[in-house]
Design an enzyme around this catalytic site. Sequence first.
Site, PDB file in Angstrom:
ATOM      1  N   ILE A  13       6.049 -37.443 -27.842  1.00  0.00           N
ATOM      2  CA  ILE A  13       6.725 -37.497 -26.538  1.00  0.00           C
ATOM      3  C   ILE A  13       6.103 -38.598 -25.680  1.00  0.00           C
ATOM      4  O   ILE A  13       6.802 -39.367 -25.018  1.00  0.00           O
ATOM      5  CB  ILE A  13       6.690 -36.116 -25.843  1.00  0.00           C
ATOM      6  CG1 ILE A  13       7.449 -35.094 -26.709  1.00  0.00           C
ATOM      7  CG2 ILE A  13       7.319 -36.193 -24.435  1.00  0.00           C
ATOM      8  CD1 ILE A  13       7.402 -33.667 -26.235  1.00  0.00           C
ATOM      9  N   SER A 116       5.730 -26.133 -21.179  1.00  0.00           N
ATOM     10  CA  SER A 116       6.596 -25.686 -22.270  1.00  0.00           C
ATOM     11  C   SER A 116       7.377 -24.439 -21.891  1.00  0.00           C
ATOM     12  O   SER A 116       6.887 -23.603 -21.113  1.00  0.00           O
ATOM     13  CB  SER A 116       5.703 -25.366 -23.474  1.00  0.00           C
ATOM     14  OG  SER A 116       6.420 -24.654 -24.438  1.00  0.00           O
ATOM     15  N   TYR A 140      -0.787 -20.553 -27.360  1.00  0.00           N
ATOM     16  CA  TYR A 140      -0.381 -21.899 -26.926  1.00  0.00           C
ATOM     17  C   TYR A 140       0.325 -21.822 -25.573  1.00  0.00           C
ATOM     18  O   TYR A 140      -0.027 -22.543 -24.626  1.00  0.00           O
ATOM     19  CB  TYR A 140       0.543 -22.515 -27.991  1.00  0.00           C
ATOM     20  CG  TYR A 140       1.346 -23.678 -27.483  1.00  0.00           C
ATOM     21  CD1 TYR A 140       0.758 -24.912 -27.274  1.00  0.00           C
ATOM     22  CD2 TYR A 140       2.716 -23.531 -27.195  1.00  0.00           C
ATOM     23  CE1 TYR A 140       1.499 -25.978 -26.784  1.00  0.00           C
ATOM     24  CE2 TYR A 140       3.461 -24.587 -26.712  1.00  0.00           C
ATOM     25  CZ  TYR A 140       2.846 -25.806 -26.505  1.00  0.00           C
ATOM     26  OH  TYR A 140       3.586 -26.848 -26.012  1.00  0.00           O
ATOM     27  N   LYS A 144      -0.676 -23.292 -21.620  1.00  0.00           N
ATOM     28  CA  LYS A 144       0.181 -24.116 -20.755  1.00  0.00           C
ATOM     29  C   LYS A 144       0.337 -23.457 -19.376  1.00  0.00           C
ATOM     30  O   LYS A 144       0.301 -24.131 -18.348  1.00  0.00           O
ATOM     31  CB  LYS A 144       1.554 -24.321 -21.405  1.00  0.00           C
ATOM     32  CG  LYS A 144       1.513 -25.209 -22.632  1.00  0.00           C
ATOM     33  CD  LYS A 144       1.264 -26.666 -22.258  1.00  0.00           C
ATOM     34  CE  LYS A 144       1.132 -27.577 -23.452  1.00  0.00           C
ATOM     35  NZ  LYS A 144       0.788 -28.955 -23.103  1.00  0.00           N
TER      36      LYS A 144
END
Length: 316
Positions: A13, A116, A140, A144
């Site tokens: 990205i 995310s 994960y 975030k």
Amino acid sequence: MAKVLVIGGAGYIGSHVVKALMKGGHEVCVYDNLSTGQEVNLFKQNRFIKADILDYEALVKAMQGQDAVIHLAAKKAVGESMENPMKYSTNNITGSLNILNAMVEAGTKYMVFSSSAAVYGMPKVEVIDESVPTEPINYYGFTKLEIEKFMQWYDRLKGIKFVALRYFNAVGYDEDGEIRGREVNPQNLLPIIMEVYEGKRDKLKIFGNDYPTRDGTCIRDYIHVSDLASAHVLALEKLMSGMASQSLNLGTEKGTSVKEMVEAVEKVKGCKIPVEYAPRRAGDPAALIASAKKARELLGWKPEFTDICRIVKTQA
Ligand code: UDP
């Protein structure tokens, strides 16, 4: 024109964000440890610093004279985060705190952060706006969300203004073919289908065909990486002209099922993709579709890639 430090700018990205920033006339310095980022993704116009976000001194040095940071450096494999949470605590949480602390030390005021949809976990609604409760179900996603909370505190205490961009499913590559690196060992649906097409895998395993969706397979919101990239540039520009700190969803607001994705590849490539139905994967909600109204309204952003076949064409 802003001077921007793009941390993780050699990644999938990040490299697309760098291209979009340059197109917008900004001056870019890439900071990347090349652990998953690739040298081939770097543009020769940019300064490049090969360093790790765990190296605090290197961060402070790199930050000198920069107006803003775009932070995309993270570990992102959901399964791995459940088996090795320490790696995610260190790289994602400690690394991001180092970045925030270095920003304070260097006097850098603006941060665009790659967050995310994983912050939402298993939402009870299909169409997700930013008011949906954030209840991550994997480590994960937890990292975030925690980083978003740290940024809120650093805004209150130190005046660092941020936009956290909550990506839905990122897919595709630069349509002009200027970004040549391809993810190694991809873990996501579309690159896996492409590996089946290329003969690197025998078949695609479809995780579950008994979901309460139109064809029984899971529905996701696949957003093209160049559309994600343009949102970063807009977020940065809005922040620098006074917008308050925000968390914003980025998606197309359109769902595509696993079967529909397979059909799109078959149509684009003129081939048959062998599939096999496998049990549901733990933690997979039936459907996840973004409401990106807030990003549309606050940033004036609109995804350009809305046709799934056009997206698939950029994937190879
Ligand atoms: N999927 C699948 N087979 C695979 C990989 C993914 O059926 O080999 C499905 C998965 O169950 C999900 C969708 O494809 O419904 C997208 O998965 P991915 O891992 O790309 O992204 P996620 O939505 O989990 O972040």
